[in-house]
Every structure is written in structure tokens, then in C-alpha cells.
Design a protein around this motif. Structure first.
Motif, PDB file in Angstrom:
ATOM      1  N   HIS A  37       0.844  -1.199   0.000  1.00  0.00           N
ATOM      2  CA  HIS A  37       0.000   0.000   0.000  1.00  0.00           C
ATOM      3  C   HIS A  37       0.877   1.246   0.000  1.00  0.00           C
ATOM      4  O   HIS A  37       2.063   1.201   0.325  1.00  0.00           O
ATOM      5  CB  HIS A  37      -0.974   0.020   1.182  1.00  0.00           C
ATOM      6  N   SER A  38       0.271   2.335  -0.410  1.00  0.00           N
ATOM      7  CA  SER A  38       0.930   3.637  -0.317  1.00  0.00           C
ATOM      8  C   SER A  38       0.199   4.456   0.732  1.00  0.00           C
ATOM      9  O   SER A  38      -1.023   4.343   0.897  1.00  0.00           O
ATOM     10  CB  SER A  38       0.911   4.353  -1.668  1.00  0.00           C
ATOM     11  N   THR A  46      -3.582   9.019   4.451  1.00  0.00           N
ATOM     12  CA  THR A  46      -4.513   8.263   3.616  1.00  0.00           C
ATOM     13  C   THR A  46      -3.822   7.031   3.032  1.00  0.00           C
ATOM     14  O   THR A  46      -2.735   7.137   2.462  1.00  0.00           O
ATOM     15  CB  THR A  46      -5.051   9.131   2.466  1.00  0.00           C
ATOM     16  N   VAL A  47      -4.455   5.864   3.192  1.00  0.00           N
ATOM     17  CA  VAL A  47      -3.877   4.593   2.740  1.00  0.00           C
ATOM     18  C   VAL A  47      -4.585   4.120   1.475  1.00  0.00           C
ATOM     19  O   VAL A  47      -5.816   4.089   1.419  1.00  0.00           O
ATOM     20  CB  VAL A  47      -3.987   3.515   3.831  1.00  0.00           C
ATOM     21  N   THR A  48      -3.811   3.765   0.456  1.00  0.00           N
ATOM     22  CA  THR A  48      -4.346   3.203  -0.781  1.00  0.00           C
ATOM     23  C   THR A  48      -3.711   1.844  -1.003  1.00  0.00           C
ATOM     24  O   THR A  48      -2.499   1.738  -1.181  1.00  0.00           O
ATOM     25  CB  THR A  48      -4.056   4.106  -1.989  1.00  0.00           C
ATOM     26  N   GLU A  49      -4.542   0.786  -0.977  1.00  0.00           N
ATOM     27  CA  GLU A  49      -4.049  -0.575  -1.092  1.00  0.00           C
ATOM     28  C   GLU A  49      -3.765  -0.955  -2.544  1.00  0.00           C
ATOM     29  O   GLU A  49      -4.417  -0.470  -3.470  1.00  0.00           O
ATOM     30  CB  GLU A  49      -5.080  -1.565  -0.514  1.00  0.00           C
ATOM     31  N   LYS A  57      -4.421  -3.716  -5.038  1.00  0.00           N
ATOM     32  CA  LYS A  57      -5.401  -4.792  -5.124  1.00  0.00           C
ATOM     33  C   LYS A  57      -4.732  -6.099  -5.548  1.00  0.00           C
ATOM     34  O   LYS A  57      -3.756  -6.103  -6.283  1.00  0.00           O
ATOM     35  CB  LYS A  57      -6.495  -4.412  -6.114  1.00  0.00           C
ATOM     36  N   PRO A  99      -0.177   2.562  -6.136  1.00  0.00           N
ATOM     37  CA  PRO A  99      -1.116   3.579  -6.631  1.00  0.00           C
ATOM     38  C   PRO A  99      -1.034   4.870  -5.816  1.00  0.00           C
ATOM     39  O   PRO A  99      -0.528   4.883  -4.687  1.00  0.00           O
ATOM     40  CB  PRO A  99      -2.474   2.899  -6.423  1.00  0.00           C
ATOM     41  N   GLU A 100      -1.499   5.944  -6.433  1.00  0.00           N
ATOM     42  CA  GLU A 100      -1.656   7.235  -5.736  1.00  0.00           C
ATOM     43  C   GLU A 100      -0.370   7.676  -5.046  1.00  0.00           C
ATOM     44  O   GLU A 100      -0.369   8.069  -3.871  1.00  0.00           O
ATOM     45  CB  GLU A 100      -2.804   7.152  -4.707  1.00  0.00           C
ATOM     46  N   SER A 143       4.924  10.556  -0.112  1.00  0.00           N
ATOM     47  CA  SER A 143       4.278   9.281   0.178  1.00  0.00           C
ATOM     48  C   SER A 143       5.252   8.295   0.811  1.00  0.00           C
ATOM     49  O   SER A 143       6.468   8.347   0.581  1.00  0.00           O
ATOM     50  CB  SER A 143       3.718   8.655  -1.098  1.00  0.00           C
TER      51      SER A 143
END
Length: 682
Positions: A137-138, A144-147, A149, A170-171, A176
Motif C-alpha cells: 500500500h501507499s 490516507t492509505v491506498t491498497e 489490489k 497507486p496514488e 508518500s
């Protein structure tokens, strides 16, 4: 306090620790033979290590904008930790499990297209390896966490042996934090995967722990740390350090702090050689019934015997039927009664013509000498074994030497690891003088091997006396003599003579196959200059030095300002820029060979001028004459004479020797740019 130049070993028995010098030597690093067990010694430093917590990033790391120890870094490894266990799988087979967790910080936009894509490599042939539990994840600076997939993690076969799992974060933006973890299972317990503490990015923290729960004896080698200072703590912990980098070792627990980025620089072997890696190797297994130990690997002597008996190695030059056709062809053009020196040269010409190198590396021959000859092409091994067969048939003592090229990495001499070798040369003995020969290049004279093969040592396969040998060459020399007249308007008109004996000669001979001498040497003069009547001697005979002679004109060698004429007297050098740009270097300098560049200038001054000023004479000599730069200039009878000589005799320089070496080259570059000033008197 002491410097590590020789390997040391730990031996564990029960809960007792004994420190002793190791009888095995290595050029790579520190060797630690041990029987894996549990130690009651608790290290004060390693015991303070705090494991990474998934998704829990300290606020100061989220808000970090630069790394204090390297403000130029575009990204930083905040933490990298691995736990490797050797045990049994559900079926009772031995396996190792590596749990890795890595966390990175993006510090500038330059890192956005460099570290956001991740590939994890594993062996698939025979089902030996598999990856599980890949998570990534980022985390944005605001938390804010973006996994990543599961469907965005891709597995791909690279070749018949290796696969990789790949994904992209991602993101991602500047600031980050990127984090991933996975489990790697493998049945390759004899040679578990190595762990790298350093890499192309600075590393704030890297922790690795190895545990074994089966009766296997392991030896580990800490590579890339042999030039660090080692101390011992009160509790027996080893502390290796150089600059800000510290490595703490307690048994099979390792913790590195503040590892600088390893960047490719001039005069290095493979970049990975400098990463500081720990590599475990099984050396014996112990029967749970009898308690007897069985070696996993043999000795270099037993490996040598196996190589001599191998159909893909020794039989290629020992079995007549494998080279019969090749020998018949050679005997039709090479007389057996020639002196050995001439025989060597003729065999070299024959092999390089009849079996050109395909560009393939390796130590094993897929084709026999007869097959390579019929195909008119061979791998590096096939060429050298074909040449070796002929040399022996013509009565010349010769043996194969196995090595690793510079870009393939340094060699381990302590254990018979054959997969480290990717190149073969031949050592030839004539009149009790040994020389290295490479039959893959028609432009290399006997006694010279490819620069990429000059990687310190090689293993000589021999019927009775196998051994590791040093891969040394005679000093490589380039000599230039310039004799010219300085005109009143700053032009240089004169002639040049040069002598090149090895790699420069090879490079020019290669270029002369497609370019004119005028074009080649025009690049070595200032813009607007020209050559006239330039010729080459010994262009075809690689045994002799290549000699170039020619007349030149340099219209803008100097310029006039009022009554003064300013002239740059050094016309050509291979070191117009300092190859050592960084102020500090915390890994060694490794020259492939010793060299000397010598230039002699003789200038006739124009009528009506006297010397206003000349550069000062310079004589810089490093300790033990490891390297030197001399610049001597004088004026006599209206002639200016200059001798400039740059010489490097030692091949390897430790980090503490780097500043002096860098300063020597900086002084040489600066001195060769200084001007002569002449004053008009009439």
C-alpha cells in the motif's frame, strides 16, 4: 580497533562462543562457519531493534521532506527487515521461509518513476519456490492509505528457471510512504537467498535474522564489508562501521543503520559487490540417528577432478575424437617445428579466425571443438577449450582458468561454487614464463586478456596442482611524443609519435577496421585542427606495439593579447577530466590493470618572444609508489620541454585511501590545463 583485511569466523557449540581466526581465506569478505544453534548472549544494541509495524508509520516519517545524511536522495529506505527460518514443510521436506517487510519514502519527483514499480523474483523450475501473502500500500503524507489490489499483482515467467511477481503502487506523490511485505518459500536450502543491506537508495535501517531448526551446518559470508572497521562490544557483539554506516552482528542477527546509496562510479566491479550482503551456505548435514556429519560440498581439489572428467569440460581437450577435425585443419597450416612463441601466435590467429566468439559466456561447452569448428562459431568456453586442445597437441603447457567477469561480480574462493564462473581463459607456460591468453579476440596479443575478465583472481584447473591464481598483466603504457613550433599568432605546427602496447592499441586497431587514421586522431586534437601524412606501424601484428606517426596543425592552440601569447601546451590526455567526482567514497576503487600515460613535448618558441611564466613543476607520489603524477617543464635555448607522466601501480584502494587518489587525479587534470605565457620583446 582493527581493519578487516582477512576473514574471521565464529564457531558456535551449545551456548559457548569462541572467537578465532579462520583458516579459510576470501577476497570478498568475512567468513563465519558455524553450527546453527541458540546463543544466550544478548546484545545490547541489537536487542533495542524495534520491528516495523504494518501500516503504522511515525508522524515524523510521514512529514519528512529530506534525509539529513543525504540531502540529494530522491527516495529513502526507511526500514527493511527479513526473517529467514530453515525448517520442514508439511510433507517433511526441508525448506526456508523468508518474511520480508520493506518501507520507503518518496522525497522528490525524481523517484516517482524509479521506485514505484516493484518486482520480486523467485525460482519456479521444479516447483522449488513460491510467494505468498503479498501485501502492499501507499500512505499519503496526510495518512490516507491506498491498497494495491490482489488483481494488480502479476506473476510472469522470465525464463525456464525464474519468475517474478510485479505490482505498481497507486496514488504515489512526493511525501508518500510505500510499504510492502511477502512470504517467500523455497526448497533451495543448500544455498538460501542472500540478504542485501545496501542498494541504489540510502537505507536508514536494515535488519536480518537467520534461524535454523533442522540439522544443517551453515557457513555465512558477509560480502562488501571487508574494508570496514570492526570493534567488539563488551557483550561480544561485533560492530562494523565506516562513516555513518554501522552494522551490528550478534550470532545470526544483523542490523545495519545509515547505509549510504551505492551508485555506479568509475573503476568498480559489479555494483552488487558493494551492497554489503550476507550469504548463507550449507556446508554439512548431520544425521539425527548417528550424529555423523556429511559435507554438502567437496573441496576445490575434488571439484577439479570432476571438471577434468566432465564431458562438458575436461574431455573437450583431453579426448582426441572431440578435436580430431580441428587438429587436422590446424596441422595443414601450422608447422609443428616452429618455436613455441611462434606456435602460440599462430594458434591464436587460427582459432580467432576459424571459431569466432558468439558472444555467449559460461564455463560449460555445449559443442565439442570439432562442432564449434564446423559451425564456425563458439561460446567463450568452446573457443578456449578448442585452443587448449591445440596447444597441448603442439607440445605447449597450458591449462584452463575459470573466472567471473567484472560485471558478473567478485568470486568466492572458500567454497567450490561453480555457478559463479562465467568466463574461461588459458594460462600458457613457455620458457618457464606463464602468461594469460584469451583466444576470443584477434586483436588481443598473447599475454593480454579482455578488460572485463580482469577480476583479480581465477581458478586454474590442473591435473595435479589446481589453484587460485592472480590475474595480473604487465603495466599498460601509452607514450606520446610531440615536437612542434609555436608561431607568433598562437598556432602549433609539428609532428607526433605515439606508442601503445595493449588496450589502447586494441581500441585503435578495432577502429581502423572502419575508420581512417585521420578521423580517429582528429578527435584527439582541438576543434579546427588537422593531420597530414599520418601512418600506422604494426597495424596487423598484434604482438608488436602499435605506433602512430603524423604531422599536425593546431590553428588555435594559443591566443595573443597585446604583447603576450597564451598557450595550452598539453595537446592530448586520456584524463582530461577527473574520473573521481565525489568528495567521499565509502567503497573501494578497483582498477582492472596498472597503467602509465607519458607525454613528452618539445616546443620551439617564436622569434622575438621570451618566457613570461611557466606552470610550476609538480611531483605527487602516493605512499608505497601506489600512484604518481609528475609534471616537469623547463625552457632552454628558446625551447620549452615538458614531461607529463601519470602512473597507477596499485589496483585496489580502500575508502580511506580515496581522498589522496582523488586529489592526485584532480592535480593532474588541473596541471595539464595550465598555460604557458610568452612575452614579445621586439
Amino acid at each position: 580497533m582493527k581493519k578487516i583485511h582477512l576473514p574471521f569466523s565464529y564457531t558456535y557449540s551449545g551456548h559457548h562462543l569462541r572467537w578465532r581466526p579462520c583458516s579459510t581465506t576470501s577476497l570478498l569478505g568475512i567468513i563465519f562457519p558455524l553450527f546453527i544453534c541458540y546463543s544466550s548472549v544478548i546484545s545490547a544494541q541489537i536487542s533495542t531493534y524495534q520491528p516495523l509495524e504494518w501500516g503504522s508509520v511515525p508522524a515524523e516519517d510521514l512529514q519528512m521532506t529530506s534525509y539529513t545524511l543525504d540531502t540529494t536522495a530522491s527516495a529513502l529506505v526507511l526500514g527493511d527487515e527479513g526473517y529467514m527460518n530453515v525448517g520442514k514443510d508439511n510433507s517433511g521436506q526441508y525448506e526456508w521461509l523468508l518474511r520480508q517487510h520493506k518501507r520507503l519514502k518518496i522525497l522528490s519527483e525524481a523517484a516517482l518513476d524509479k521506485v514505484t514499480d516493484v518486482s520480486i523474483y523467485y525460482a519456479h523450475k521444479g516447483g522449488t519456490d513460491n510467494l505468498r501473502q503479498i501485501s502492499a500500500h501507499s500512505i499519503a503524507p496526510d495518512g490516507t492509505v491506498t491498497e494495491v489490489k490482489k488483481g494488480d499483482i502479476f506473476h510472469e515467467k522470465i525464463n525456464e528457471y525464474w519468475s517474478k511477481a510485479s505490482f505498481a503502487f497507486p496514488e504515489v506523490k512526493v511525501g508518500s510512504v510505500l510499504e510492502y511485505r511477502y512470504e517467500h518459500y523455497s526448497h533451495r536450502v543448500l544455498s538460501p537467498q542472500s540478504w542485501s543491506f545496501r542498494g541504489p537508495l540510502p537505507v536508514r535501517s536494515s535488519y536480518f535474522q537467520f534461524d535454523c531448526y533442522v540439522p544443517i551446518t551453515y557457513t555465512y559470508l558477509l560480502q562488501g564489508a571487508e574494508y570496514m572497521t570492526v570493534e567488539k562490544s563488551e557483550l561480544g557483539e561485533d560492530i562494523l562501521h565506516l562513516g555513518d554506516t554501522h552494522i551490528y552482528i550478534d550470532g545470526t542477527k544483523f542490523w545495519m543503520q545509515n547505509g549510504g546509496a551505492i551508485q555506479e562510479e568509475p573503476f568498480m566491479t559489479a555494483v552488487e559487490d558493494y551492497y554489503v550482503k550476507v550469504r548463507f551456505q550449507a556446508s554439512a548435514t548431520t544425521s539425527t540417528i548417528t550424529g555423523l556429519s556429511t559435507p554438502v560440498y567437496g573441496t576445490w581439489e575434488s571439484t577439479n577432478k570432476e571438471l577434468l572428467e566432465s564431458a562438458d569440460f575436461g574431455q573437450n581437450y583431453q579426448k582426441n575424437k572431440r578435436y580430431k577435425n580441428l587438429l587436422e585443419a590446424a596441422e595443414s597450416v601450422i608447422a609443428k617445428d616452429l618455436p613455441e612463441e611462434d606456435l602460440l601466435y599462430e594458434i591464436n590467429r587460427f582459432i580467432t579466425k576459424e571459431i569466432p566468439w558468439s558472444g555467449k559466456y559460461g564455463m560449460w561447452a555445449i559443442q565439442s571443438p570439432n562442432e564449434a569448428f564446423a559451425k564456425h562459431e563458439g561460446s567463450i568456453a568452446e573457443i578456449q577449450y578448442a585452443a587448449l586442445a591445440l596447444l597441448r597437441q603442439y607440445g605447449i603447457k597450458a591449462y584452463p582458468v575459470l573466472l567471473s567477469t567484472r560485471d558478473n561480480g567478485s568470486m568466492i574462493t572458500s567454497f567450490p561454487f561453480l555457478n559463479q564462473f562465467n568466463y574461461v581463459i588459458i594460462i600458457v607456460e613457455i620458457n618457464d614464463i606463464a602468461r594469460l591468453v584469451d583466444f576470443s579476440d584477434p586483436l588481443l596479443k598473447p599475454g593480454i586478456i579482455r578488460e572485463e575478465a580482469l577480476n583479480s583472481v581465477g581458478f586454474m584447473v590442473h591435473e595435479t596442482s589446481p589453484s587460485w591464481i592472480n590475474l595480473g598483466l604487465p603495466i599498460v603504457q601509452d607514450i606520446f611524443a610531440w615536437n612542434a613550433e609555436i608561431t607568433a599568432d598562437g598556432m602549433l605546427v609539428g609532428e607526433m609519435k605515439s606508442t601503445m602496447n595493449t588496450f589502447s592499441a586494441r581500441a585503435d586497431r578495432l577502429r581502423m577496421q572502419t575508420q581512417s587514421l585521420d578521423d580517429i586522431w582528429a578527435e584527439r586534437l582541438p576543434n579546427g585542427s588537422s593531420w597530414n601524412e599520418i601512418t600506422a606501424t604494426n597495424e596487423e601484428d598484434v604482438r608488436e606495439n602499435l605506433r602512430i606517426e603524423g604531422k599536425f596543425e593546431i590553428p588555435e592552440a594559443g591566443f595573443v593579447n597585446e604583447n603576450f601569447l597564451y598557450l595550452s601546451p598539453v595537446i592530448h590526455t586520456n584524463f582530461s577530466k577527473n574520473p573521481f567526482q565525489r568528495e567521499q567514497r565509502d567503497y573501494p576503487v578497483n582498477f582492472p590493470y596498472a597503467f602509465e600515460e607519458k607525454s613528452v613535448y618539445q616546443y620551439q618558441m617564436p622569434v622575438g618572444y621570451i618566457v613570461e611564466s611557466l606552470p610550476e613543476n609538480t611531483n605527487i607520489i602516493l605512499p608505497n609508489n601506489d600512484a604518481a603524477f609528475q609534471y616537469m617543464i623547463r625552457e632552454k635555448d628558446n625551447k620549452i620541454s615538458i614531461i607529463s607522466k601519470l602512473k597507477v601501480s596499485k589496483l585496489n584502494y580502500l575508502p580511506e585511501e580515496y581522498p589522496a587518489l582523488r586529489e592526485l587525479f584532480a592535480s593532474a587534470v588541473q596541471k595539464m590545463q595550465e598555460q604557458i605565457v610568452l612575452k614579445k620583446t621586439e
